[in-house]
Design a protein around this motif. Sequence first.
Motif, mmCIF file in Angstrom:
data_model
loop_
_atom_site.group_PDB
_atom_site.id
_atom_site.type_symbol
_atom_site.label_atom_id
_atom_site.label_comp_id
_atom_site.label_asym_id
_atom_site.label_seq_id
_atom_site.Cartn_x
_atom_site.Cartn_y
_atom_site.Cartn_z
ATOM 1 N N TYR A 189 -6.212 -3.008 2.964
ATOM 2 C CA TYR A 189 -6.588 -4.099 2.634
ATOM 3 C C TYR A 189 -6.263 -4.557 1.100
ATOM 4 O O TYR A 189 -6.100 -3.791 0.337
ATOM 5 N N ARG A 190 -6.390 -5.983 0.802
ATOM 6 C CA ARG A 190 -5.969 -6.524 -0.543
ATOM 7 C C ARG A 190 -7.381 -7.180 -1.034
ATOM 8 O O ARG A 190 -7.952 -7.984 -0.332
ATOM 9 N N ASP A 191 -7.859 -6.754 -2.091
ATOM 10 C CA ASP A 191 -9.123 -7.196 -2.711
ATOM 11 C C ASP A 191 -8.891 -8.046 -3.950
ATOM 12 O O ASP A 191 -8.077 -7.646 -4.995
ATOM 13 N N PHE A 192 -9.598 -9.218 -3.871
ATOM 14 C CA PHE A 192 -9.432 -9.930 -5.227
ATOM 15 C C PHE A 192 -10.675 -10.500 -5.955
ATOM 16 O O PHE A 192 -11.627 -10.651 -5.056
ATOM 17 N N THR A 193 -10.752 -10.506 -6.798
ATOM 18 C CA THR A 193 -12.124 -11.010 -7.496
ATOM 19 C C THR A 193 -12.499 -12.379 -7.161
ATOM 20 O O THR A 193 -11.464 -13.239 -6.974
ATOM 21 N N ALA A 194 -13.562 -12.967 -7.210
ATOM 22 C CA ALA A 194 -14.331 -14.071 -6.887
ATOM 23 C C ALA A 194 -13.609 -15.074 -7.690
ATOM 24 O O ALA A 194 -13.074 -16.418 -7.078
ATOM 25 N N GLY A 195 -13.563 -15.082 -8.811
ATOM 26 C CA GLY A 195 -13.473 -16.288 -9.707
ATOM 27 C C GLY A 195 -12.021 -16.430 -10.165
ATOM 28 O O GLY A 195 -11.291 -17.712 -9.578
ATOM 29 N N ASP A 196 -11.202 -15.510 -10.741
ATOM 30 C CA ASP A 196 -9.837 -15.984 -11.104
ATOM 31 C C ASP A 196 -8.732 -15.355 -10.121
ATOM 32 O O ASP A 196 -7.629 -15.202 -10.328
ATOM 33 N N LYS A 197 -9.443 -14.788 -8.927
ATOM 34 C CA LYS A 197 -8.511 -14.153 -7.864
ATOM 35 C C LYS A 197 -7.534 -13.187 -8.407
ATOM 36 O O LYS A 197 -6.365 -13.189 -7.910
ATOM 37 N N LYS A 198 -7.841 -12.204 -9.385
ATOM 38 C CA LYS A 198 -6.874 -11.086 -9.544
ATOM 39 C C LYS A 198 -7.123 -10.193 -8.761
ATOM 40 O O LYS A 198 -8.385 -9.972 -8.152
ATOM 41 N N ARG A 199 -6.125 -9.680 -8.523
ATOM 42 C CA ARG A 199 -6.187 -8.429 -7.381
ATOM 43 C C ARG A 199 -6.942 -7.284 -7.962
ATOM 44 O O ARG A 199 -6.727 -6.589 -9.298
ATOM 45 N N ARG A 200 -7.719 -6.671 -7.150
ATOM 46 C CA ARG A 200 -8.571 -5.351 -7.764
ATOM 47 C C ARG A 200 -7.938 -4.061 -6.914
ATOM 48 O O ARG A 200 -7.856 -4.275 -5.636
ATOM 49 N N TYR A 201 -7.856 -3.128 -7.731
ATOM 50 C CA TYR A 201 -7.335 -1.942 -6.883
ATOM 51 C C TYR A 201 -8.576 -0.838 -7.109
ATOM 52 O O TYR A 201 -8.878 -0.233 -8.124
ATOM 53 N N GLU A 202 -9.385 -0.594 -5.973
ATOM 54 C CA GLU A 202 -10.388 0.395 -6.220
ATOM 55 C C GLU A 202 -10.554 1.427 -5.295
ATOM 56 O O GLU A 202 -10.963 2.486 -5.822
ATOM 57 N N ASN A 203 -9.819 1.426 -4.188
ATOM 58 C CA ASN A 203 -9.702 2.430 -3.304
ATOM 59 C C ASN A 203 -8.408 2.759 -2.791
ATOM 60 O O ASN A 203 -7.647 1.804 -2.897
ATOM 61 N N TRP B 288 0.950 0.947 -1.671
ATOM 62 C CA TRP B 288 1.699 2.086 -0.820
ATOM 63 C C TRP B 288 1.083 2.028 0.850
ATOM 64 O O TRP B 288 1.787 2.048 1.567
ATOM 65 N N ALA B 289 -0.362 2.087 0.631
ATOM 66 C CA ALA B 289 -1.135 2.075 2.162
ATOM 67 C C ALA B 289 -0.559 0.864 2.626
ATOM 68 O O ALA B 289 -0.373 0.886 3.941
ATOM 69 N N TRP B 290 -0.415 -0.162 2.144
ATOM 70 C CA TRP B 290 -0.092 -1.412 2.809
ATOM 71 C C TRP B 290 1.137 -1.384 3.440
ATOM 72 O O TRP B 290 1.652 -1.827 4.565
ATOM 73 N N LEU B 291 2.219 -0.863 2.673
ATOM 74 C CA LEU B 291 3.563 -0.595 3.147
ATOM 75 C C LEU B 291 3.795 0.130 4.342
ATOM 76 O O LEU B 291 4.352 0.130 5.130
ATOM 77 N N GLN B 292 2.993 1.405 4.119
ATOM 78 C CA GLN B 292 3.011 2.373 5.182
ATOM 79 C C GLN B 292 2.311 1.754 6.606
ATOM 80 O O GLN B 292 3.018 1.774 7.572
ATOM 81 N N ALA B 293 1.330 0.635 6.454
ATOM 82 C CA ALA B 293 0.967 0.031 7.726
ATOM 83 C C ALA B 293 1.936 -0.922 8.370
ATOM 84 O O ALA B 293 2.239 -0.983 9.571
ATOM 85 N N ASP B 294 2.598 -1.480 7.438
ATOM 86 C CA ASP B 294 3.907 -2.205 7.781
ATOM 87 C C ASP B 294 4.688 -1.834 8.695
ATOM 88 O O ASP B 294 5.385 -1.998 9.581
ATOM 89 N N GLU B 295 5.243 -0.378 8.146
ATOM 90 C CA GLU B 295 6.139 0.548 8.770
ATOM 91 C C GLU B 295 5.477 0.906 10.287
ATOM 92 O O GLU B 295 6.450 0.782 11.203
ATOM 93 N N ILE B 296 4.382 1.192 10.205
ATOM 94 C CA ILE B 296 3.877 1.491 11.669
ATOM 95 C C ILE B 296 3.867 0.241 12.681
ATOM 96 O O ILE B 296 4.222 0.250 13.839
ATOM 97 N N ALA B 297 3.679 -0.871 11.795
ATOM 98 C CA ALA B 297 3.699 -2.166 12.896
ATOM 99 C C ALA B 297 5.030 -2.623 13.478
ATOM 100 O O ALA B 297 5.181 -3.254 14.365
ATOM 101 N N ARG B 298 6.162 -2.088 12.688
ATOM 102 C CA ARG B 298 7.385 -2.537 13.043
ATOM 103 C C ARG B 298 8.050 -1.873 14.199
ATOM 104 O O ARG B 298 8.794 -2.217 15.023
#
Length: 193
Positions: free
Chosen positions: A137-151, A157-167
């Motif tokens: 998942y991609r998480d963004f802050t409410a106000g300025d919509k900055k990307r948050r990396y927390e987990n 990289w996790a997003w790219l791996q899921a894209d590979e599986i989906a192909r």
Amino acid sequence: MPPIHPSSPPPPIFEKPPDDWGSYGSQLGFETAEFIFQEAEMSASKIDKLLYLWGCSNGGRPPFSDHNELYETIDATKLGDIQWDTFKLRYNGERPTDNVPPWMDEEYEYWYRDPSTVVENMLSNTEFDGEIDYAPYRDFTAGDKKRRYENFMSGDWAWLQADEIARDPSTHGATFVPIILGSDKTTVSVATV
């Protein structure tokens, strides 16, 4: 292990009664072991002293007679019934002609549990229900919509791996399950005198 049919129901879950403390006998025994071994990381001699003082106090009876009984109780804890296995290893590479370091002559014993079975037990443990992200998942802050990396699963990289599986059409319905394992202090380093 054969593949599970998509329409198969999940295996039954058997909850333990709330008063089942296994090899510890009671909540007091469990919490004492957890405190001594995990939180305080007491040495064997300090465990013995604490249990001796506990026994001397107003006729008190400690949950363990000494460090040996504590360690035996911890070792008897059922954790998915995964057996320990071991192998020995010795360095067999190039050696200097003079002043050979002692570690090059030593034989080392390694103890482990089968990682696949450990992961299988972790994923089937109901205590993790609701605690695992099954999709990136991609998480963004409410106000300025900055990307948050927390987990881990919020990273690129996790997003790219899921894209590979989906192909690959043969993997549709599958999910990316990264396993991040770690180990902290061993019994040897915690339980030294």
